[in-house]
Design an enzyme around this catalytic site. Structure first.
Site, PDB file in Angstrom:
ATOM      1  N   LYS A  13       1.706  15.025   1.158  1.00 36.28           N
ATOM      2  CA  LYS A  13       0.411  15.396   0.586  1.00 36.28           C
ATOM      3  C   LYS A  13       0.315  16.904   0.310  1.00 36.28           C
ATOM      4  O   LYS A  13      -0.686  17.376  -0.228  1.00 36.28           O
ATOM      5  CB  LYS A  13      -0.729  14.923   1.488  1.00 36.28           C
ATOM      6  CG  LYS A  13      -0.891  13.383   1.521  1.00 36.28           C
ATOM      7  CD  LYS A  13      -1.985  12.971   2.506  1.00 36.28           C
ATOM      8  CE  LYS A  13      -2.118  11.463   2.659  1.00 36.28           C
ATOM      9  NZ  LYS A  13      -2.979  10.859   1.627  1.00 36.28           N
TER      10      LYS A  13
ATOM     11  N   HIS B 237       0.799  -1.232   0.000  1.00 38.16           N
ATOM     12  CA  HIS B 237       0.000   0.000   0.000  1.00 38.16           C
ATOM     13  C   HIS B 237       0.825   1.273   0.000  1.00 38.16           C
ATOM     14  O   HIS B 237       0.278   2.363  -0.086  1.00 38.16           O
ATOM     15  CB  HIS B 237      -0.957   0.007   1.197  1.00 38.16           C
ATOM     16  CG  HIS B 237      -2.072  -0.979   1.067  1.00 38.16           C
ATOM     17  ND1 HIS B 237      -3.269  -0.665   0.470  1.00 38.16           N
ATOM     18  CD2 HIS B 237      -2.158  -2.285   1.425  1.00 38.16           C
ATOM     19  CE1 HIS B 237      -4.060  -1.731   0.482  1.00 38.16           C
ATOM     20  NE2 HIS B 237      -3.406  -2.730   1.058  1.00 38.16           N
TER      21      HIS B 237
ATOM     22  N   THR C  26      -7.623   7.537  -2.898  1.00 39.38           N
ATOM     23  CA  THR C  26      -8.997   7.178  -3.237  1.00 39.38           C
ATOM     24  C   THR C  26      -9.897   8.400  -3.085  1.00 39.38           C
ATOM     25  O   THR C  26     -10.962   8.458  -3.689  1.00 39.38           O
ATOM     26  CB  THR C  26      -9.525   6.045  -2.332  1.00 39.38           C
ATOM     27  OG1 THR C  26      -9.267   6.391  -0.962  1.00 39.38           O
ATOM     28  CG2 THR C  26      -8.863   4.725  -2.673  1.00 39.38           C
TER      29      THR C  26
ATOM     30  N   LYS D 103      -7.713  15.278   3.533  1.00 36.51           N
ATOM     31  CA  LYS D 103      -6.999  13.998   3.633  1.00 36.51           C
ATOM     32  C   LYS D 103      -6.116  14.112   4.870  1.00 36.51           C
ATOM     33  O   LYS D 103      -6.014  15.193   5.457  1.00 36.51           O
ATOM     34  CB  LYS D 103      -6.155  13.747   2.376  1.00 36.51           C
ATOM     35  CG  LYS D 103      -5.288  14.949   1.964  1.00 36.51           C
ATOM     36  CD  LYS D 103      -4.521  14.697   0.673  1.00 36.51           C
ATOM     37  CE  LYS D 103      -5.351  14.792  -0.589  1.00 36.51           C
ATOM     38  NZ  LYS D 103      -5.464  13.536  -1.304  1.00 36.51           N
ATOM     39  N   ARG D 104      -5.490  13.020   5.308  1.00 36.29           N
ATOM     40  CA  ARG D 104      -4.581  13.132   6.441  1.00 36.29           C
ATOM     41  C   ARG D 104      -3.521  14.197   6.164  1.00 36.29           C
ATOM     42  O   ARG D 104      -3.080  14.367   5.023  1.00 36.29           O
ATOM     43  CB  ARG D 104      -3.921  11.773   6.725  1.00 36.29           C
ATOM     44  CG  ARG D 104      -4.871  10.749   7.327  1.00 36.29           C
ATOM     45  CD  ARG D 104      -5.399  11.215   8.682  1.00 36.29           C
ATOM     46  NE  ARG D 104      -4.339  11.228   9.677  1.00 36.29           N
ATOM     47  CZ  ARG D 104      -4.148  10.292  10.603  1.00 36.29           C
ATOM     48  NH1 ARG D 104      -4.984   9.275  10.702  1.00 36.29           N
ATOM     49  NH2 ARG D 104      -3.154  10.377  11.462  1.00 36.29           N
TER      50      ARG D 104
ATOM     51  N   LYS E   3     -13.356   9.820  -5.297  1.00 37.71           N
ATOM     52  CA  LYS E   3     -14.638  10.252  -4.731  1.00 37.71           C
ATOM     53  C   LYS E   3     -15.032  11.607  -5.306  1.00 37.71           C
ATOM     54  O   LYS E   3     -16.196  11.825  -5.682  1.00 37.71           O
ATOM     55  CB  LYS E   3     -14.552  10.354  -3.205  1.00 37.71           C
ATOM     56  CG  LYS E   3     -14.235   9.045  -2.491  1.00 37.71           C
ATOM     57  CD  LYS E   3     -13.893   9.302  -1.011  1.00 37.71           C
ATOM     58  CE  LYS E   3     -13.185   8.115  -0.385  1.00 37.71           C
ATOM     59  NZ  LYS E   3     -12.551   8.440   0.910  1.00 37.71           N
TER      60      LYS E   3
END
Ligand SMILES: *Cc1c(COP(=O)(O)O)cnc(C)c1O
Length: 752
Positions: free
Chosen positions: A486, A289, A588, A480-481, A592
């Site tokens: 990120k 992952h 993901t 998101k986290r 969405k």
């Protein structure tokens, strides 16, 4: 990890995960059972509002982010496809913490999600199983024995997982840790009864709390206990079920061999070991992952030796045979042996768990094309050279039931009016919407649904948080986290740049924008917490500047979680997917947003690459370095100063942060955050109709990203199982009920 027990038609699929980020269950259950309208009506007749009732349910927050939510989407898809599949995990008493923002900082609160009970679960004490820890290895006549262990009991709780309109219900079984009644009372603690009872907590702490790290390996003993606990309990449960379905119950193979004389036994043990390893490989498949080095598990040998001494010996033996094989194929390549060993030497000796997973599985896959390429050609290159046929890709997906029907009924209905309702079970049919890209009425309807979703979300924010936002501004959302890779910090620099542009030239036209950033920082991740503090500080200045007025607002969305994602995603215009190329395995969240009619601004990373492939690059705002550019820059050496010197707007933003412009009471607050930035140039949208056309092209192209498609690929290429044809019996006929002997019927009798 995944695995299937047995091949082909009789197979059951077992999905083992430390995380199942399920969110709420009520509305999802009504939708999948086809009862939503009837329930809405009934509740309305009682003078109640069903949405209000739904909002009372606690999220089952037994996950951190994408990985845990993926497990939840997969359960929905496996049930919907009629696979005999079970989810196995831990019933944490405390899920992911609740995030509060106090004076601009993140503060954590315990998530006591079971306080008012959990109506969706059923304890199954009749299936309780023992799990052993610690102890030592003893040499006996019949071989090595693990003795003097401490026992913890694993008590299963079952939660039904209904498929979408197919009369199928699977099971998610989560283990809770219980101390045996004689815990601590047998030997050393005899005499201190009270202390012994208090110490039961030591055993029961195993299932107390979810570790709140996303994409980060912490290496704590309790976490290793959790991992072994779920695996040991699950394997016993699976083998018990297997025996019951095949033989009724029989004595184990071990007891048969133990009756042989020693010498024969020795030869047989060797045979059994070879056989066991072969069965292991044919049973298990490994999904990787992440490739972030700080996230890959490398357990210290000393810790494993203390907790699981016999297992460590077996791992050493597996490693020896593995390295013998490598050495035979690549003679005199010492460095290769060092790289491929399960045991990393130098400093603290550690077990590389990914290496163990690869050699113990018949398939290894990444979760998006770009990620699977990196797995195969970079991170686990040596292993791919050894067994190239093992390596595969399975691009992630999301369930369209929760992430469209449930969260965006307006859009779902609009789509159904155009192409019928079958797309819910076959999302590739969304491509039919392409016909309507130039249909003015459809364009207007799509844009109207978005506007309604935005108004509703704005009302929610005002009611819950007393913040007012302008629903006709562009909703630019980055949820998101919080993680350096990120790039929330880069987004923040862009916000400051927009602010400075408005201030420099207040009369110049500006597309009004509400930037919404949300996400939890791991409690021990200092830099992530500083980034939250910077965002709230910038928001404070921007939102209170009269020159800026309504043009730009910055909101930090508190306590981002599944039920909040369901609210904000359908209201989003612009989806921020801006990770450094090569770092986000799939993502993901990106899918969405695409399905819910947001446009993506993003880098060529994770599944963004495939989203661009499906929709056409011209229908996303792709920017920044590609993975090759990142590699080149890494080689050349990255020099942040260059960008600072070259880009005046970036220089200004950084200088402001540095000078305390956003933190006047504490001017040096953000000095350390600045050392981490990287920079990119962004593109902005303008025209309303063209925007919505791009939205429709994106929705039409999002069919690939259903987790139904993902699961079908796993079933075909890795598990070798066929989705069963579920026949829906008329309502009053007796139904087949699944039990341990009947894997092909997944229907369980469940009282909801
Ligand atoms: C989907 C989801 C995620 C994953 O989002 P990414 O943008 O892929 O990291 C994280 N948290 C929640 C609550 C989600 O629903």
């Amino acid at each position: 990890g995944w695995f299937t027990f047995l091949g082909s038609r009789e197979a059951r699929v077992y999905y083992l995960s430390l995380e199942f980020y399920m969110g709420r269950t009520l509305q999802n259950t009504m939708i999948n059972l086809g009862l939503q309208n009837a329930c809405d009506e009934a509740i309305y007749q009682l003078g109640l509002d069903i949405e209000e009732l739904e909002d009372i349910e606690e999220d089952a927050g037994l996950g951190n982010g994408g990985l845990g939510r993926l497990a939840a989407c997969f359960l929905d898809s496996m049930a919907t496809l009629g696979l005999a599949a079970y989810g196995y995990g831990i019933r944490y008493e405390y899920g992911i913490f609740n995030q509060k923002i106090r004076d601009g900082w993140q503060v954590e609160e315990a998530d006591d999600w079971l306080r008012h009970g959990n109506p969706w679960e059923k304890a199954r004490p009749e299936y309780m199983l023992p799990v052993h820890f610690y102890g030592r290895v003893e040499h006996t006549k019949s071989g090595l024995k693990w003795v003097d262990t401490q026992v913890v009991l694993a008590l299963p709780y079952d939660t039904p997982v209904p498929g979408y309109m197919n009369n199928t219900v699977n099971t998610m079984r989560l283990w809770s840790a219980r101390a045996p009644n004689d815990f601590n009372l047998r030997d050393f603690n005899v005499g201190d009864y009270i202390q012994a009872v208090l110490d039961r907590n030591l055993a029961e702490n195993i299932s107390r709390v979810l570790y709140p790290n996303d994409n980060f390996f912490e290496g704590k003993e309790l976490r290793l206990k959790q991992e072994y606990f779920v695996v040991a309990a699950t394997l016993q449960d699976v083998i018990r079920r297997f025996k019951a379905s095949k033989f009724g119950s029989t004595e184990s193979i071990r007891t048969i061999f133990e009756s042989f004389p020693d010498q024969v036994n020795h030869a047989f043990h060797f045979l059994i070991n070879v056989l066991a390893w072969d069965i292991t490989k044919r049973t298990f498949a490994y999904t990787n992952h992440t490739v972030l080095p700080e996230a890959l598990e490398r357990w210290p040998v000393d810790l494993v030796e203390k907790l699981l001494p016999r297992h460590l010996q077996i791992i050493y033996e597996i490693n020896q045979r593995h390295l013998d094989k490598v050495a035979a194929l690549f003679p005199n390549d010492i460095d290769r042996l060092r790289r491929m060993s399960l045991i990393e030497e130098g400093g603290v000796k550690r077990i590389n768990m990914a290496h163990l997973c690869i050699i113990g599985s018949h398939a290894v896959n990444g979760v998006a094309k770009i990620h699977s390429d990196i797995v195969k050609t970079q991170v686990f290159k040596d292993f791919a050279e050894l067994e190239p046929e093992k390596f595969q890709n399975k691009t992630n997906g999301i369930t369209p039931r929760r992430w469209l029907l449930l969260c965006n009924p307006g859009l779902a209905e609009l789509i159904a009016e155009k192409i019928g309702e079958d797309y819910v079970k076959d999302l590739s049919q969304l491509i039919k919407l392409h016909k309507f890209v130039n249909d003015d009425i459809f364009i207007r309807e799509v844009s109207k649904v978005k506007q309604e979703n935005k108004v509703k979300f704005a009302q929610y924010l005002e009611k819950e948080y007393k913040v007012k936002i302008n629903p006709s501004s562009m909703f630019d959302v980055h949820v998101k986290r919080i993680h350096e890779y990120k790039r929330q910090l880069m987004n923040c620099l862009h916000i400051i740049t927009m602010y400075n542009r408005i201030k420099r030239n207040p009369m110049k036209p500006f597309v009004p924008r509400t930037v919404i950033i949300g996400g939890k920082a791991a409690p021990g991740y200092h830099m992530a917490k500083m980034i939250i503090r910077l965002i709230t500080a910038v928001g404070h200045v921007v939102n209170n500047d009269p020159v800026v007025g309504n043009k730009l607002k910055v909101i930090f969305l508190e306590n981002y979680r599944v039920s909040l994602a369901e609210k904000v995603i359908p209201a989003t215009d612009l989806s921020e997917q801006i990770s450094t190329a090569g770092t986000e395995a799939s993502g993901t969240g990106n899918m969405k947003f695409m399905l819910n009619g947001a446009l993506t601004i993003g880098t060529m990373d994770g599944a963004n690459v495939e989203m661009a492939e499906e929709a056409g690059e011209e229908n996303l705002f792709i920017f920044g370095m590609r993975i090759q550019d990142v590699e080149e820059l890494d080689k050349k050496g990255y020099n942040a100063q260059e960008y600072y010197d070259k880009l005046p707007e970036l220089k200004q933003a950084i200088d402001q942060i540095k000078s305390g412009f956003f933190s006047p009471k504490q001017p040096d607050l953000f000095n350390e955050a600045l050392s981490a930035f990287k920079c990119c140039d962004l593109v902005y949208p303008q025209n309303a109709k063209e925007w919505t056309k791009m939205v429709i092209r994106n929705i039409a192209a999002s069919g690939k990203f259903s987790s139904d498609r993902t699961i079908k690929e796993y079933a075909r290429d890795i598990w070798n199982v066929e989705p069963s044809d579920i026949k829906i019996p008329p309502p009053n006929e007796p139904r087949d009920v699944a039990d341990d002997k009947n894997p092909n019927c997944t229907t369980q009798q469940v009282k909801l």
